[in-house]
Design an enzyme around this catalytic site. Structure first.
Site, short mmCIF file in Angstrom:
data_model
loop_
_atom_site.label_atom_id
_atom_site.label_comp_id
_atom_site.label_asym_id
_atom_site.label_seq_id
_atom_site.Cartn_x
_atom_site.Cartn_y
_atom_site.Cartn_z
N ASP A 19 0.82 -1.22 0.00
CA ASP A 19 0.00 0.00 0.00
C ASP A 19 0.85 1.26 0.00
O ASP A 19 0.46 2.30 0.56
CB ASP A 19 -0.95 0.04 1.21
N LYS A 22 2.10 2.35 -5.01
CA LYS A 22 2.82 1.92 -6.22
C LYS A 22 1.96 2.11 -7.47
O LYS A 22 2.47 2.45 -8.53
CB LYS A 22 3.19 0.42 -6.11
N GLY A 46 -4.34 -4.83 -4.05
CA GLY A 46 -5.19 -3.89 -4.78
C GLY A 46 -4.46 -2.59 -5.01
O GLY A 46 -3.75 -2.10 -4.14
N HIS A 47 -4.57 -2.07 -6.21
CA HIS A 47 -3.99 -0.77 -6.51
C HIS A 47 -5.12 0.20 -6.74
O HIS A 47 -6.11 -0.13 -7.39
CB HIS A 47 -3.18 -0.81 -7.80
N THR A 48 -4.95 1.43 -6.26
CA THR A 48 -5.96 2.44 -6.51
C THR A 48 -5.34 3.53 -7.36
O THR A 48 -4.29 4.07 -7.03
CB THR A 48 -6.45 3.05 -5.17
N GLN A 247 2.01 -5.78 -3.33
CA GLN A 247 2.40 -5.81 -1.91
C GLN A 247 3.77 -5.17 -1.69
O GLN A 247 4.26 -4.47 -2.57
CB GLN A 247 2.35 -7.24 -1.37
N ARG A 357 -10.34 -2.80 5.40
CA ARG A 357 -9.82 -2.82 6.77
C ARG A 357 -9.02 -1.55 7.06
O ARG A 357 -8.31 -1.06 6.19
CB ARG A 357 -8.85 -3.99 6.96
P1 GDP Z 1 -0.50 0.36 -3.79
O1 GDP Z 1 -1.08 -0.99 -3.55
O2 GDP Z 1 0.92 0.44 -3.36
O3 GDP Z 1 -0.73 0.86 -5.16
O4 GDP Z 1 -1.26 1.37 -2.84
P2 GDP Z 1 -2.83 1.58 -2.66
O5 GDP Z 1 -3.48 1.78 -3.95
O6 GDP Z 1 -3.40 0.53 -1.77
O7 GDP Z 1 -2.86 2.90 -1.78
C1 GDP Z 1 -2.47 4.07 -2.22
C2 GDP Z 1 -3.58 5.08 -1.98
O8 GDP Z 1 -2.98 6.33 -1.78
C3 GDP Z 1 -4.48 5.25 -3.17
O9 GDP Z 1 -5.76 5.63 -2.74
C4 GDP Z 1 -3.83 6.39 -3.95
O10 GDP Z 1 -4.73 7.11 -4.75
C5 GDP Z 1 -3.29 7.22 -2.84
N1 GDP Z 1 -2.04 7.92 -3.11
C6 GDP Z 1 -0.98 7.50 -3.85
N2 GDP Z 1 0.02 8.41 -3.80
C7 GDP Z 1 -0.42 9.42 -2.99
C8 GDP Z 1 0.17 10.64 -2.52
O11 GDP Z 1 1.30 10.97 -2.81
N3 GDP Z 1 -0.59 11.39 -1.69
C9 GDP Z 1 -1.86 11.05 -1.32
N4 GDP Z 1 -2.52 11.87 -0.52
N5 GDP Z 1 -2.43 9.92 -1.74
C10 GDP Z 1 -1.72 9.11 -2.56
#
Ligand code: GDP
Length: 490
Positions: A19, A22, A46-48, A247, A357
């Site tokens: 999280d 990435k 999951g990526h957002t 991850q 969670r």
């Molecule tokens: P991943 O699995 O590593 O891709 O991470 P996630 O998707 O689970 O979580 C990243 C969350 O943080 C997502 O909702 C992104 O839109 C958000 N996000 C990513 N980079 C930034 C940032 O620099 N600042 C903020 N405020 N949110 C971010």
């Protein structure tokens, strides 16, 4: 495909417990890349992504799919639940994303089958539960090493699928006898198990129904299934690739805080193996680290957790709504670290993309980052730097003091008071590591609209320099918001 002069490859690895943001970094890098490869993991990750204010949550499909004219490869190291994949493709279509002809799935990737959900439920009902996401990942990967696993290609061959499945189920039936028919029948009512359609009173599993359903998925996915190892080898030097870590490194089965880890290796070696390519094909490696706050989901030691055990217990048994009732407006500068952690969670939206969670929040942990750098090398990208802008004092963990019982660690002995500067990522040690902090003043200005290095507050730059010094690598990118534009390259 787009023309990219350099044809260089890049790999994105999470340096903490996942999280790290990435997905966004991969999306940014895909602007001038041709192929996005997702080599490992499954629907438990999951990526957002935020594109033009629209949010996309992806679990199996590589993040590059939101960029038209890119190719997206799901590599051989993945564990693929075909039902989830079909669902994800349906959602993408609904969102107007044209994915047809732009996804290739490794024929030799691991297949998540119904029995994997049931076995995971059985494991999670006992003491050894690791807080898994119940996506069947661990039993699927276990079957691979037990040499009874199925591969994606089996979806295209009903007879082979039935034979392999029969062999695969033999041992599982012994285990499930212990739980009894009533328990198994109840578990198999789950919608992921087609509401009981796969249950049989005779040997627990209705082979005919399972084979029919899974060959059905095979028909839906057949255009995606191919030998991606060969495809990627052929594309080396012709196309530029971005390898997408799922991850984080500290969850690596091989290097992470075992046993509270995932079932694959999200480090650079695992990534390249899951793409069917040599490690030196990775190109430039980016180690993504969240700072000033880091997070962890699920069980396991977390030395710098804000609020310590109180936070861990709270996150395990509460939902976002409970938290909003208990702390309507948490104070990021509260003297109560538990409340500070809640404030970080709220500000950073730290609730699991897959599970919802609450993520446990803590301070930046340099010993952990040093460990990730030691194995993966690369330059650093700091994300979520904007989240704690209003915090007056930032803490950084620079090392640990071991506080546990005497334990031999190879030729050294750890005893109360031993200093540890690079994390030993095994539970038996990490559980007793007491973080040592330095404090730095926060920058207090909102930096989410500051997209140049020059424009950042002096204190923010000093913070970044300190991280570089502590981890031993340069920071080449900074993310200051969820959107594509909120990115600073140095
Ligand atoms: P991943 O699995 O590593 O891709 O991470 P996630 O998707 O689970 O979580 C990243 C969350 O943080 C997502 O909702 C992104 O839109 C958000 N996000 C990513 N980079 C930034 C940032 O620099 N600042 C903020 N405020 N949110 C971010």
């Amino acid at each position: 495909m787009k023309r990219n002069k350099s044809k260089r490859n890049r790999a994105v690895i999470g340096g903490q417990w996942g999280d790290e943001g990435k997905g966004k970094i991969i999306d940014v890098l895909m602007e001038d890349a041709d192929i996005n490869v997702r080599p490992t993991g499954g629907a438990n990750a999951g990526h957002t992504l935020c594109v033009n204010g629209k949010k996309y949550v992806l679990h199996l499909v590589p993040s590059g799919i939101v960029r038209p004219s890119t190719m997206n490869v799901m590599g051989n190291g993945m564990a693929i639940d075909p039902r989830s994949l079909c669902e994800e493709l349906r959602v993408l279509s609904e969102a107007g994303i044209d994915w047809k002809g732009r996804i290739k799935m490794a024929l030799n990737a691991n297949l998540v089958m119904p029995e994997h959900f049931v076995i995971e439920a059985a494991r999670e009902s006992g003491k050894g539960a690791v807080g898994s996401t119940m996506r069947g990942m661990s039993p699927c990967y276990t079957d691979r090493t037990a040499r009874i696993g199925l591969i994606v290609n089996d979806l295209l061959n009903p007879k082979l699928l039935a034979e392999k499945l029969e062999r695969n189920l033999e041992e599982k039936r012994f285990i499930l006898e212990h739980f009894g028919k009533r328990w198994v029948k109840r578990v198999m009512k789950h919608e992921r198990l087609q509401h009981g359609r796969f249950y049989s009173n005779d040997g627990f599993f209705n082979l005919k129904e399972i084979v029919a359903a899974y060959t059905g998925y095979g028909r839906m996915l057949e255009r995606l299934i191919t030998d991606t190892d060969t495809y990627l080898r052929e594309q080396l030097g012709k196309a530029s690739m971005v390898f997408e870590g799922a991850q984080g490194f500290v969850l690596s089965l091989d290097y992470g805080s075992y046993p509270d880890v995932t079932s694959s290796d999200p480090g650079i070696e695992g990534l390249m193996k899951g793409a069917g390519l040599p490690v030196n094909a990775a190109g430039k490696v980016y180690l993504v680290l969240k700072a000033p706050a880091i997070t962890r989901v699920g069980k396991g030691s977390f030395p710098t957790e804000m609020g310590g055990n109180r936070s861990a217990e709270w996150c395990e048994s509460h939902k976002q709504a409970d938290e909003e009732l208990r702390w309507p407006s948490p104070n990021i500068n509260s003297r109560d670290e538990m409340e500070q952690g809640v404030a970080v969670r709220r500000l950073g939206g730290e609730y699991g993309a897959t599970t919802g969670r609450p993520r446990r929040c803590g301070w930046f942990d340099a010993p952990l980052a040093r460990r990730a750098f030691e194995v993966n090398k690369g330059t650093l990208i700091l994300t979520k730097l904007d989240v704690m802008s209003s915090c007056k004092t930032l803490r950084i963990c620079t090392g640990y003091i071991y506080e546990g019982p005497r334990i031999r660690w190879g030729e050294t002995e750890l005893r109360k008071g031993t200093s540890i500067s690079t994390a030993i990522t095994r539970e038996e040690v990490l559980a007793y590591c007491n973080p040592q902090y330095i404090e730095m003043p926060g920058w207090r200005d909102d930096i989410s609209k500051t997209w140049t290095w020059r424009g950042l507050p002096r204190r923010c730059k000093q913070y970044v320099a300190r991280i570089e010094e502590l981890v031993g690598s340069e920071v080449s990118g900074l993310s200051v918001g969820p959107d594509r534009e909120a990115m600073i390259w140095r």
